[in-house]
Design an enzyme around this catalytic site. Structure first.
Site, mmCIF file in Angstrom:
data_model
loop_
_atom_site.group_PDB
_atom_site.id
_atom_site.type_symbol
_atom_site.label_atom_id
_atom_site.label_comp_id
_atom_site.label_asym_id
_atom_site.label_seq_id
_atom_site.Cartn_x
_atom_site.Cartn_y
_atom_site.Cartn_z
ATOM 1 N N ARG A 97 7.818 92.906 -6.702
ATOM 2 C CA ARG A 97 8.247 93.281 -8.737
ATOM 3 C C ARG A 97 8.001 92.561 -9.600
ATOM 4 N NH1 ARG A 97 12.149 97.734 -9.383
ATOM 5 N NH2 ARG A 97 12.388 97.056 -11.429
ATOM 6 N N HIS A 115 11.318 89.841 -3.930
ATOM 7 C CA HIS A 115 12.084 90.526 -4.664
ATOM 8 C C HIS A 115 10.845 92.465 -4.977
ATOM 9 C CE1 HIS A 115 14.012 87.409 -6.635
ATOM 10 N NE2 HIS A 115 12.721 87.318 -7.015
ATOM 11 N N GLY A 156 16.635 97.439 -0.016
ATOM 12 C CA GLY A 156 17.002 97.421 -1.666
ATOM 13 C C GLY A 156 17.160 98.786 -2.029
ATOM 14 N N ARG A 164 11.608 98.972 5.652
ATOM 15 C CA ARG A 164 12.242 100.427 6.120
ATOM 16 C C ARG A 164 12.444 100.431 7.180
ATOM 17 N NH1 ARG A 164 12.130 98.766 1.177
ATOM 18 N NH2 ARG A 164 11.218 99.460 -0.689
ATOM 19 N N GLN A 190 25.116 88.596 -6.958
ATOM 20 C CA GLN A 190 23.658 87.725 -7.819
ATOM 21 C C GLN A 190 23.688 87.010 -8.681
ATOM 22 O OE1 GLN A 190 21.300 89.816 -9.198
ATOM 23 N NE2 GLN A 190 20.310 88.381 -9.619
ATOM 24 N N PRO A 194 20.417 93.125 -3.550
ATOM 25 C CA PRO A 194 20.952 93.375 -5.366
ATOM 26 C C PRO A 194 20.344 94.375 -6.246
ATOM 27 C CG PRO A 194 20.295 91.218 -5.176
ATOM 28 C CD PRO A 194 20.244 91.922 -3.201
#
Length: 399
Positions: free
Chosen positions: A289, A286, A339, A320, A135, A86
């Site tokens: 973040r 996250h 993400g 990645r 989410q 999300p």
């Protein structure tokens, strides 16, 4: 697909490439929001270094002419063991970004989790085939929670992902440095940043204004939220300091379908979430973040999998490469979510860009499985990995 899109895709060879393209494509505040990490970036470095803690032990001379990457999760068979995490306000980085991501996911047969911080109404995204993950950041009252869950259910979502670790917003210092606030405040600098990226200004922002009006935070509550650009409106992420496990118990009572929690890192929390009756857990910081100096989800994965083994344990943050995904699966993850690269790809080349990098990641996993001498995801376990000692790791670096 037009000539310019094809040209962009030819320049994207891996998931790192789309970040470089997006930096040139997006205005400074929008790129800064996506790229943001908390404070001094120690959590981000932990996410990346965790993958370096493991080396592969390949098997030679194995027939790898057929490799199966299909993965079943909550009763659905996906083409690959990864999906789209999300991501909030993606409609500011790509025109109707949430729909772009959902349609690309449907084409590639992989899951996409719609963010509660999105600017496209959930009802529009739920119409896309297979778009059944949502989410949510829980509102601060039981009444608000009940109303939001009722709306999510009416929209047609079957898999509810509740983010647990957001009692307060993270330190905004790096966001402010990039010129980002939420909502964005009109200013000469913001106007200048937009004018410096005319492609984004015309094809994303002005196109959105012309066709849909000013974008709003559509899905944080049962009702429409604040506009994305405003002087007065404040995005509502307050009123969550009082949350405790009783609120998750409430959600479990209210939500009749698949319930997943996101943001778990502590093994004790994983056990408590399972006791609350959740159907799955996403280990996540996250993408670095939220809180700086946090452990990587990959580092806690083996212990959480040992203690919670009978529900799916998923993971995100920092993935990645195909090798990253394979390492997580070998350590016990049932699924991986990615993400930022998908957000960047949507900004650079729309749905074609998202599908393109999904294909790149799929081919990396398949190629690396062949080089490991493995033909199915079921063969991945700790025997495929070697964890060097600190002295061995240091010796590898110095030589």
């Amino acid at each position: 697909m037009n000539f310019w899109t094809q040209k962009k895709l030819l320049s994207i060879h891996n998931l790192h490439d789309v970040e470089r393209l997006a930096r040139r494509k997006l205005p400074r505040p929008i790129f800064g929001y996506i790229d943001h990490v908390a404070e001094d970036g120690r959590t981000q470095r932990a996410n990346l270094s965790a993958f370096d803690d493991y080396r592969f032990l390949p098997k030679a001379f194995v027939n790898v002419s057929q490799i199966d990457l299909h993965k079943e999760l909550f009763g659905k068979r996906y083409a690959v063991p990864f999906g789209i995490a999300p991501m909030g306000i993606s409609a500011l980085s790509a025109y109707q970004g949430d729909l772009v991501l959902a349609r690309a996911a449907a084409q590639r047969n992989l899951p996409m989790i719609m963010s509660g911080s999105s600017l496209v109404p959930m009802e529009d995204v739920a119409k896309v085939a297979g778009a059944d993950w949502f989410q949510a950041y829980l509102p601060g009252t039981p009444e608000g929670i009940e109303a939001l869950l009722a709306r999510i259910q009416r929209a047609g979502f079957k898999k509810l992902v509740v983010t647990l670790d957001y009692p307060v917003p993270p330190n905004p210092d790096n966001l402010r440095r990039a010129g980002f606030s939420s909502p964005l405040e009109p200013s000469l600098r913001l106007a200048f940043d937009g004018l410096m990226r005319p492609g984004w200004l015309i094809n994303t922002f002005l196109r959105t204004l012309y066709k849909h009006g000013m974008p709003h935070f559509e899905n944080n509550h049962a009702e429409r939220g604040a506009p994305a650009i405003s002087r007065q409106a404040a995005r509502d992420f307050s009123g969550r300091r009082h949350f405790d496990w009783g609120y998750l118990d409430l959600v479990r009572r209210l939500w009749p379908d698949t319930l997943i929690v996101k943001g778990i890192l502590n093994p004790e929390d994983a056990v408590r979430a399972q006791r609350a009756g959740v159907d799955g857990i996403i280990l996540s910081n996250h993408g670095a973040r939220q809180l700086d100096c946090t452990i990587s989800p990959l580092q806690v994965l083996p212990e959480i999998k040992r203690r919670v083994s009978d529900i799916p344990i998923m993971i995100d943050s920092g993935f990645r490469r195909g090798t990253d995904v394979i390492k997580a699966l070998a350590l016990g993850a049932d699924f991986v979510f990615v993400g930022r690269p998908f957000n960047y790809a949507a900004a650079c080349a729309g749905q074609a860009g998202v599908e393109h990098i999904a294909g790149l990641l799929q081919r990396e996993i398949e190629r690396n499985m062949a080089l490991l001498g493995l033909t199915s995801l079921a063969q991945l376990d700790c025997s495929c990995l070697y964890k060097p000692t600190k002295s061995e790791a240091h010796q590898t670096v110095t030589t």
